[in-house]
Write a protein that holds these residues in place. Structure first.
Motif, short mmCIF file in Angstrom:
data_model
loop_
_atom_site.label_atom_id
_atom_site.label_comp_id
_atom_site.label_asym_id
_atom_site.label_seq_id
_atom_site.Cartn_x
_atom_site.Cartn_y
_atom_site.Cartn_z
N LEU A 84 -45.57 -23.05 -23.97
CA LEU A 84 -46.30 -23.39 -22.75
C LEU A 84 -45.80 -22.51 -21.60
CD1 LEU A 84 -48.29 -25.39 -21.28
CD2 LEU A 84 -46.26 -26.76 -20.74
N HIS A 85 -46.72 -22.00 -20.82
CA HIS A 85 -46.37 -21.29 -19.59
C HIS A 85 -46.78 -22.15 -18.40
CE1 HIS A 85 -46.71 -17.06 -21.69
NE2 HIS A 85 -45.68 -17.76 -22.11
N VAL A 86 -45.89 -22.24 -17.41
CA VAL A 86 -46.19 -22.96 -16.17
C VAL A 86 -46.10 -21.97 -15.03
CG1 VAL A 86 -45.49 -24.83 -14.62
CG2 VAL A 86 -45.25 -25.11 -17.10
N VAL A 87 -47.15 -21.90 -14.22
CA VAL A 87 -47.26 -20.90 -13.16
C VAL A 87 -47.37 -21.59 -11.80
CG1 VAL A 87 -48.56 -18.92 -12.29
CG2 VAL A 87 -48.43 -19.35 -14.76
N VAL A 88 -46.55 -21.16 -10.85
CA VAL A 88 -46.62 -21.68 -9.48
C VAL A 88 -46.44 -20.52 -8.52
CG1 VAL A 88 -45.66 -23.28 -7.79
CG2 VAL A 88 -45.60 -23.87 -10.23
N ALA A 89 -47.49 -20.18 -7.77
CA ALA A 89 -47.42 -19.13 -6.75
C ALA A 89 -46.92 -17.80 -7.34
CB ALA A 89 -46.53 -19.57 -5.58
N PHE A 90 -47.69 -17.27 -8.28
CA PHE A 90 -47.37 -16.00 -8.90
C PHE A 90 -48.59 -15.10 -8.85
CE2 PHE A 90 -45.93 -13.49 -12.77
CZ PHE A 90 -44.86 -12.89 -12.12
N ARG A 91 -48.59 -14.05 -9.65
CA ARG A 91 -49.70 -13.09 -9.66
C ARG A 91 -50.78 -13.52 -10.64
NH1 ARG A 91 -45.62 -8.55 -11.36
NH2 ARG A 91 -47.49 -7.36 -11.91
N MET A 92 -51.94 -12.86 -10.54
CA MET A 92 -52.99 -13.08 -11.53
C MET A 92 -52.50 -12.55 -12.88
SD MET A 92 -56.98 -11.90 -11.47
CE MET A 92 -58.10 -12.43 -12.78
N GLU A 102 -48.93 -21.54 -27.44
CA GLU A 102 -49.75 -22.47 -28.24
C GLU A 102 -50.49 -23.48 -27.39
OE1 GLU A 102 -49.03 -25.81 -31.80
OE2 GLU A 102 -47.34 -24.64 -30.97
N TYR A 103 -49.83 -24.02 -26.38
CA TYR A 103 -50.44 -25.08 -25.57
C TYR A 103 -51.06 -24.56 -24.27
CZ TYR A 103 -47.72 -27.92 -28.81
OH TYR A 103 -47.19 -28.47 -29.95
N GLY A 104 -51.13 -23.24 -24.15
CA GLY A 104 -51.82 -22.65 -23.00
C GLY A 104 -50.91 -22.38 -21.82
N THR A 105 -51.53 -22.02 -20.71
CA THR A 105 -50.84 -21.71 -19.45
C THR A 105 -51.51 -22.49 -18.34
OG1 THR A 105 -50.26 -19.47 -20.16
CG2 THR A 105 -50.26 -19.90 -17.80
N PHE A 106 -50.74 -23.32 -17.63
CA PHE A 106 -51.35 -24.01 -16.49
C PHE A 106 -50.69 -23.60 -15.19
CE2 PHE A 106 -48.09 -27.37 -17.21
CZ PHE A 106 -47.72 -27.69 -15.90
N ILE A 140 -55.23 -21.81 -16.83
CA ILE A 140 -55.65 -20.50 -16.35
C ILE A 140 -56.67 -19.88 -17.31
CG2 ILE A 140 -54.82 -18.12 -16.06
CD1 ILE A 140 -52.34 -19.23 -14.78
N ASP A 141 -57.68 -19.23 -16.71
CA ASP A 141 -58.63 -18.44 -17.49
C ASP A 141 -58.68 -17.03 -16.90
OD1 ASP A 141 -60.19 -18.66 -15.20
OD2 ASP A 141 -61.64 -20.05 -16.08
N ASP A 142 -59.77 -16.30 -17.15
CA ASP A 142 -59.80 -14.89 -16.76
C ASP A 142 -60.26 -14.64 -15.33
OD1 ASP A 142 -62.38 -15.69 -17.18
OD2 ASP A 142 -62.95 -14.01 -18.46
#
Length: 315
Positions: A84-92, A102-106, A140-142
């Motif tokens: 799992l990736h967790v994103v907070v205030a980063f780049r596109m 496996e469990y995506g990126t939110f 996150i998607d494209d």
């Protein structure tokens, strides 16, 4: 129950509180991805991001890619075996990154999506005079900030709250929202819903010099909202013209008083403690400001050592 192994991606102080709470809730963080070091300040000393500072304190591996599509970076990212990736205030992120685990990126975004997609949601919610905002987690998607929503948490905005104060409250709300999101993912019980666009969507544009400048011809409430929406950073600004060379000043705190008058917008009236700027529907009372090369000070502190010429104005 799924065991989560997380890669955390973020850069500013807002992300640090979220990361700290993830670790505090006993989730495994395998590594941190953050912005490259860069020179800052007058001495151009190398400065770490707030997230890197924190990660080093916690002995977490740190990745600082300049190119998120670089094969060496992608290989290093994959080597941690995160699911799992967790994103907070980063780049596109490119698909090669957000589609890896496996469990995506939110992502945690500091608005009630789909409103205020973009770089500065906290600032623009206040600048636009909103009375409600919140945080949203989404996969996150494209595209930017358009993915399927997992959770949203709402809060009110007071008429006097500035961006710094709202930032801190949303960070606290975001901590709880991210942990609830992790719980849902770990339990396999995530229920998302697709964002729906409409004609009234507002965008959180990147802040720059031009959209931070005060236009004293605008209504006083709009000016007041701009000042508090940009305080304490990057700060609303204008020129101070005392008949000599105009100086650029920053204004951090103000209050608006609606009143009828005949003064020209931008003209000043002062006494020993207050600086008031005329606008078309009243006065904006300046409470704290900063002159070039000086420290931030209250209006009273400035007036204690400075007399304003009669023709002085803000423009």
């Amino acid at each position: 129950m799924r065991k989560l192994k997380i890669i955390f991606m973020g850069t500013p102080e807002f992300a640090v509180g979220i990361l700290d709470n993830i670790i505090g809730n006993q989730y495994e963080v395998a590594a941190v991805v953050t912005a490259p070091d860069k020179p800052a300040g007058r001495g151009q000393k190398i400065k770490y991001s707030a997230v890197k500072d924190y990660a080093l304190q916690k002995d977490l591996p740190v990745l600082q890619p300049t190119n998120l599509k670089d094969e060496a970076f992608l290989a290093a990212l994959k080597s941690f075996g995160a699911n799992l990736h967790v994103v907070v205030a980063f780049r596109m992120l490119p698909k090669a990154v957000w589609d890896m685990p496996e469990y995506g990126t939110f992502n945690l975004h500091a608005s009630l999506l789909p409103q205020y997609r973009g770089a500065a949601p906290i600032n623009w919610a206040i600048i636009n005079g909103e009375t409600r905002t919140g945080v949203t987690t989404f996969f996150i998607d494209d595209k930017i900030d358009t993915g399927a929503i997992i959770l949203s948490s709402e809060t009110s905005i007071s008429e006097t709250e500035n961006a710094g104060e709202l930032h801190d409250r949303l960070m606290d709300i975001g901590q709880a929202t991210v942990v609830r999101t992790l719980e849902l993912i770990a339990s396999g019980d995530v229920r998302t819903h697709v964002q729906t666009d409409s004609d009234d969507l507002k965008t959180a544009y990147k802040l720059h010099r031009d959209n931070c400048k005060i236009d004293w011809e605008k209504p006083g409430k709009e000016i007041h909202n701009l000042i508090r929406g940009l305080s304490p950073y990057p700060a609303a600004w204008c020129f101070f013209d005392d008949g000599a060379t105009p100086q650029q000043i920053k204004i951090y705190d103000a209050a608006f008083e609606q009143a009828a008058h005949q003064q020209t917008p931008g003209s000043l009236k002062t006494d020993r403690k207050t600086i008031s700027v005329a606008v078309k529907d009243g006065f904006v009372h300046i409470l704290s400001l900063q002159l070039p090369g000086k420290k931030k000070m209250t209006a009273a502190e400035l007036l204690n050592g400075m007399a304003f010429a009669q023709e002085s104005k803000f423009c």
